[in-house]
Motif scaffolding. Sequence first.
Motif, short mmCIF file in Angstrom:
data_model
loop_
_atom_site.label_atom_id
_atom_site.label_comp_id
_atom_site.label_asym_id
_atom_site.label_seq_id
_atom_site.Cartn_x
_atom_site.Cartn_y
_atom_site.Cartn_z
N ASN A 67 0.83 -1.21 0.00
CA ASN A 67 0.00 0.00 0.00
C ASN A 67 0.87 1.26 0.00
OD1 ASN A 67 -2.26 -1.64 0.23
ND2 ASN A 67 -2.38 -1.43 2.45
N VAL A 69 1.68 4.56 1.72
CA VAL A 69 1.51 4.99 3.11
C VAL A 69 2.07 6.41 3.25
CG1 VAL A 69 2.06 4.49 5.52
CG2 VAL A 69 1.74 2.60 3.91
N ASP A 70 1.29 7.27 3.89
CA ASP A 70 1.71 8.65 4.12
C ASP A 70 2.78 8.67 5.21
OD1 ASP A 70 1.97 11.39 4.49
OD2 ASP A 70 -0.05 11.67 5.29
N ALA A 71 3.94 9.23 4.88
CA ALA A 71 5.06 9.32 5.82
C ALA A 71 5.27 10.77 6.26
CB ALA A 71 6.34 8.76 5.20
N ASN A 75 4.91 10.20 0.48
CA ASN A 75 4.44 8.81 0.53
C ASN A 75 5.59 7.82 0.44
OD1 ASN A 75 1.72 9.56 0.64
ND2 ASN A 75 1.60 9.74 -1.58
N GLN A 77 6.02 3.69 -0.65
CA GLN A 77 5.43 2.47 -1.19
C GLN A 77 6.55 1.55 -1.61
OE1 GLN A 77 3.25 2.71 -4.92
NE2 GLN A 77 1.86 1.06 -4.24
N GLN A 136 8.28 3.89 9.74
CA GLN A 136 6.93 3.42 10.05
C GLN A 136 6.15 3.15 8.76
OE1 GLN A 136 5.98 2.41 12.94
NE2 GLN A 136 7.85 3.12 13.89
N ALA A 137 6.26 4.05 7.79
CA ALA A 137 5.56 3.87 6.52
C ALA A 137 6.10 2.66 5.76
CB ALA A 137 5.67 5.14 5.68
N GLU A 140 4.61 -0.49 7.26
CA GLU A 140 3.21 -0.66 6.86
C GLU A 140 3.09 -1.13 5.42
OE1 GLU A 140 0.32 2.39 7.87
OE2 GLU A 140 1.66 3.06 9.48
N SER A 141 3.84 -0.51 4.53
CA SER A 141 3.77 -0.88 3.12
C SER A 141 4.28 -2.30 2.90
CB SER A 141 4.55 0.12 2.26
OG SER A 141 4.35 -0.14 0.88
N SER A 144 1.78 -4.94 4.10
CA SER A 144 0.69 -5.18 3.16
C SER A 144 1.16 -6.01 1.96
CB SER A 144 0.04 -3.88 2.72
OG SER A 144 0.90 -3.10 1.92
#
Length: 151
Positions: A67, A69-71, A75, A77, A136-137, A140-141, A144
């Motif tokens: 995904n 993800v806003d950092a 962004n 990805q 962190q972003a 998350e990416s 996913s």
Amino acid sequence: MGVIKKVVYGAASLSVLIIYSLSVRSEQSKVDSTVSRSKNTHLASNNISSTDSPRYGTLKNGNYTGNVVDAYYGNVQVAAVISGGKLTDIEFLQTPNGEQESIFINQQAKPRLKQEAIKSQSPNVNTISGATFTTQAFKESLTSALSQANV
């Protein structure tokens, strides 16, 4: 009489300074203790634990896009490359690039994040100082992406 006044004033001033110093030392000690506990909690939260993250056993071969993800500064990805049932490469499709500082920070952070994730076969990497939002972003990416490849 003047000498006695000077001695009394000097002793009183010295007493005030000693009391003040002890008070400041006591407050600093409380702050140091709080900071130490906070650091230990933060360090413990960065440790990889079998209870707080999904297990990635054998993964399906292929390329999986995570995904966006806003950092905060832009962004992030990533795409996970799975070969032989293992995470073998991570491609950065997007990273913050609006400011020179963001570009510099990400040039330093990307190889470290990639290396650590491949080594651990997991998105659970240590936070890189100065690149907290990017880290962190990234997690998350990559999470996913790996969830798509999980058997």
